[in-house]
Design a protein around this motif. Structure first.
Motif, PDB file in Angstrom:
ATOM      1  N   ALA A 199     -12.827  16.462  -3.081  1.00 15.24           N
ATOM      2  CA  ALA A 199     -12.915  16.587  -4.537  1.00 15.24           C
ATOM      3  C   ALA A 199     -13.387  15.298  -5.191  1.00 15.24           C
ATOM      4  O   ALA A 199     -14.028  15.330  -6.246  1.00 15.24           O
ATOM      5  CB  ALA A 199     -11.557  17.000  -5.108  1.00 15.24           C
ATOM      6  N   LYS A 200     -13.091  14.152  -4.559  1.00  6.86           N
ATOM      7  CA  LYS A 200     -13.428  12.873  -5.193  1.00  6.86           C
ATOM      8  C   LYS A 200     -14.941  12.681  -5.313  1.00  6.86           C
ATOM      9  O   LYS A 200     -15.403  11.894  -6.123  1.00  6.86           O
ATOM     10  CB  LYS A 200     -12.803  11.714  -4.428  1.00  6.86           C
TER      11      LYS A 200
ATOM     12  N   TYR B 201      -6.374  28.333   1.532  1.00  9.85           N
ATOM     13  CA  TYR B 201      -6.312  26.914   1.197  1.00  9.85           C
ATOM     14  C   TYR B 201      -4.920  26.568   0.689  1.00  9.85           C
ATOM     15  O   TYR B 201      -4.237  27.408   0.077  1.00  9.85           O
ATOM     16  CB  TYR B 201      -7.349  26.558   0.118  1.00  9.85           C
ATOM     17  N   ARG B 202      -4.509  25.344   0.918  1.00 10.28           N
ATOM     18  CA  ARG B 202      -3.226  24.878   0.410  1.00 10.28           C
ATOM     19  C   ARG B 202      -3.274  24.715  -1.109  1.00 10.28           C
ATOM     20  O   ARG B 202      -4.301  24.934  -1.738  1.00 10.28           O
ATOM     21  CB  ARG B 202      -2.857  23.551   1.075  1.00 10.28           C
ATOM     22  N   GLU B 203      -2.156  24.277  -1.671  1.00 14.04           N
ATOM     23  CA  GLU B 203      -2.044  24.184  -3.129  1.00 14.04           C
ATOM     24  C   GLU B 203      -3.099  23.279  -3.739  1.00 14.04           C
ATOM     25  O   GLU B 203      -3.499  23.468  -4.894  1.00 14.04           O
ATOM     26  CB  GLU B 203      -0.649  23.693  -3.518  1.00 14.04           C
ATOM     27  N   ASP B 204      -3.585  22.287  -2.975  1.00 12.86           N
ATOM     28  CA  ASP B 204      -4.601  21.384  -3.519  1.00 12.86           C
ATOM     29  C   ASP B 204      -5.991  22.010  -3.548  1.00 12.86           C
ATOM     30  O   ASP B 204      -6.943  21.423  -4.063  1.00 12.86           O
ATOM     31  CB  ASP B 204      -4.634  20.066  -2.744  1.00 12.86           C
TER      32      ASP B 204
ATOM     33  N   LEU C 266      -8.048  22.265  -1.302  1.00 10.68           N
ATOM     34  CA  LEU C 266      -8.978  21.455  -0.514  1.00 10.68           C
ATOM     35  C   LEU C 266      -8.760  21.618   0.980  1.00 10.68           C
ATOM     36  O   LEU C 266      -9.720  21.690   1.751  1.00 10.68           O
ATOM     37  CB  LEU C 266      -8.842  19.970  -0.887  1.00 10.68           C
ATOM     38  N   HIS C 267      -7.498  21.651   1.404  1.00 18.00           N
ATOM     39  CA  HIS C 267      -7.166  21.696   2.824  1.00 18.00           C
ATOM     40  C   HIS C 267      -6.845  23.128   3.262  1.00 18.00           C
ATOM     41  O   HIS C 267      -6.148  23.849   2.541  1.00 18.00           O
ATOM     42  CB  HIS C 267      -5.962  20.799   3.124  1.00 18.00           C
TER      43      HIS C 267
END
Length: 290
Positions: free
Chosen positions: A146-147, A195-198, A200-201
């Motif tokens: 995301a960065k 995907y996990r809560e973020d 991203l993963h």
């Protein structure tokens, strides 16, 4: 009627055998898959010098492993995470970890397709110089960055995909293979529930699914049997009894010990990993080793 697309995976020219010697180097996704092998008692080494996100850092790990004489795995997985690198301004070297030093000390750069392919091939040739029979599997991590912004994250993945393709198609080496982890998550699963809560993963469920696809395409029949036979023993070793002194638990211990002895008799390499399997309680360890 088809409700999803299935990624076709070519069977490689090798098969993973029970308790295979393996090396996993790359992003944290390499750690997730590598840990599955560790848990199932393959002799896997996972990121011995920490997580390596880019091809240059993957090469650095390979150089250290070869230099220290610790490289013995027959099968190696490189999981490419990003083409972004950080170069220490003072020396000009690409660092594997900024070690929480000030950002002003580093210059962020993006490796080209050719740069990535060159670093990968340097690592491949180095491994071949130590073991001509090694097989190296390239895969791209599905973890998003995301960065960078999502567009640049996709560009980074595209660079890695093209680099992996260049290494495999432009090389005459039969030791190079590709496993589509990135494609399985993005083209086959294709749902945020994986995907996990973020966001991203990949979730544990997604990683488990990739682990199953890996079994289907890369494991020998003997390795698949090993997984089936090891599973009840692993579950038994992780069992925490309510009453360790009960006749029922003593019978359970004896039954498990018999299974372990049977595995030792049928899998000669199993005795090598025996010392590492007793990671539950000291009491269980003493019972099973007695």
């Amino acid at each position: 009627m088809e409700f999803r697309t299935i990624v076709d995976i070519d069977r490689p020219a090798f098969q993973i055998e029970p308790m295979e010697r393996m090396l996993f180097v790359g992003s944290c996704f390499a750690a997730n898959i590598g840990q599955r092998f560790v848990d199932n008692k393959f002799r896997a080494v996972v990121n011995p010098y920490g997580v390596m996100y880019n091809p240059a850092s993957i090469l650095h790990t390979v150089e250290k492993v070869v230099r220290e004489g610790t490289f013995v795995p027959r099968i190696v997985f490189f999981t490419l995470g990003t083409n972004h690198v950080y170069r220490l301004k003072e020396t000009g070297e690409i660092v594997d970890n900024c070690q929480k030093r000030p950002a002003r000390l580093f210059q962020e750069e993006e490796l080209s397709v050719d740069d990535c392919a060159d670093y990968i091939m340097q690592a491949v040739r180095l491994l071949l110089s130590v073991n001509p029979d090694v097989h190296i599997v390239l895969t791209v991590s599905p973890i998003r960055y995301a960065k960078y912004g999502y567009h640049k994250s996709q560009l980074s993945k595209a660079t890695l995909l093209l680099a992996a393709e260049k290494c495999i198609t432009n090389s005459t080496l039969s030791c190079l293979h590709y496993f589509p982890s990135y494609e399985i998550v993005n083209d086959e699963l294709r749902d945020y529930r994986f995907y996990r809560e973020d966001m991203l993963h990949p979730t544990d469920q997604a990683v488990e699914y990739i682990w199953q696809r890996l079994q289907q395409t890369c494991f020998s029949p003997a390795a698949l049997r090993w997984l089936d036979e090891w599973k009840p023993v692993r579950e038994a070793l992780n069992h925490r009894p309510f009453n360790p002194d009960s006749p029922e638990h003593k019978a359970f211990v004896e039954k498990t010990q018999k299974k372990i002895e049977d595995l030792k008799a049928r899998y000669p390499d199993f005795i090598v990993v025996l010392a590492s399997i007793f990671s539950t309680t000291l009491q269980n360890a003493l019972m099973f080793l007695s």
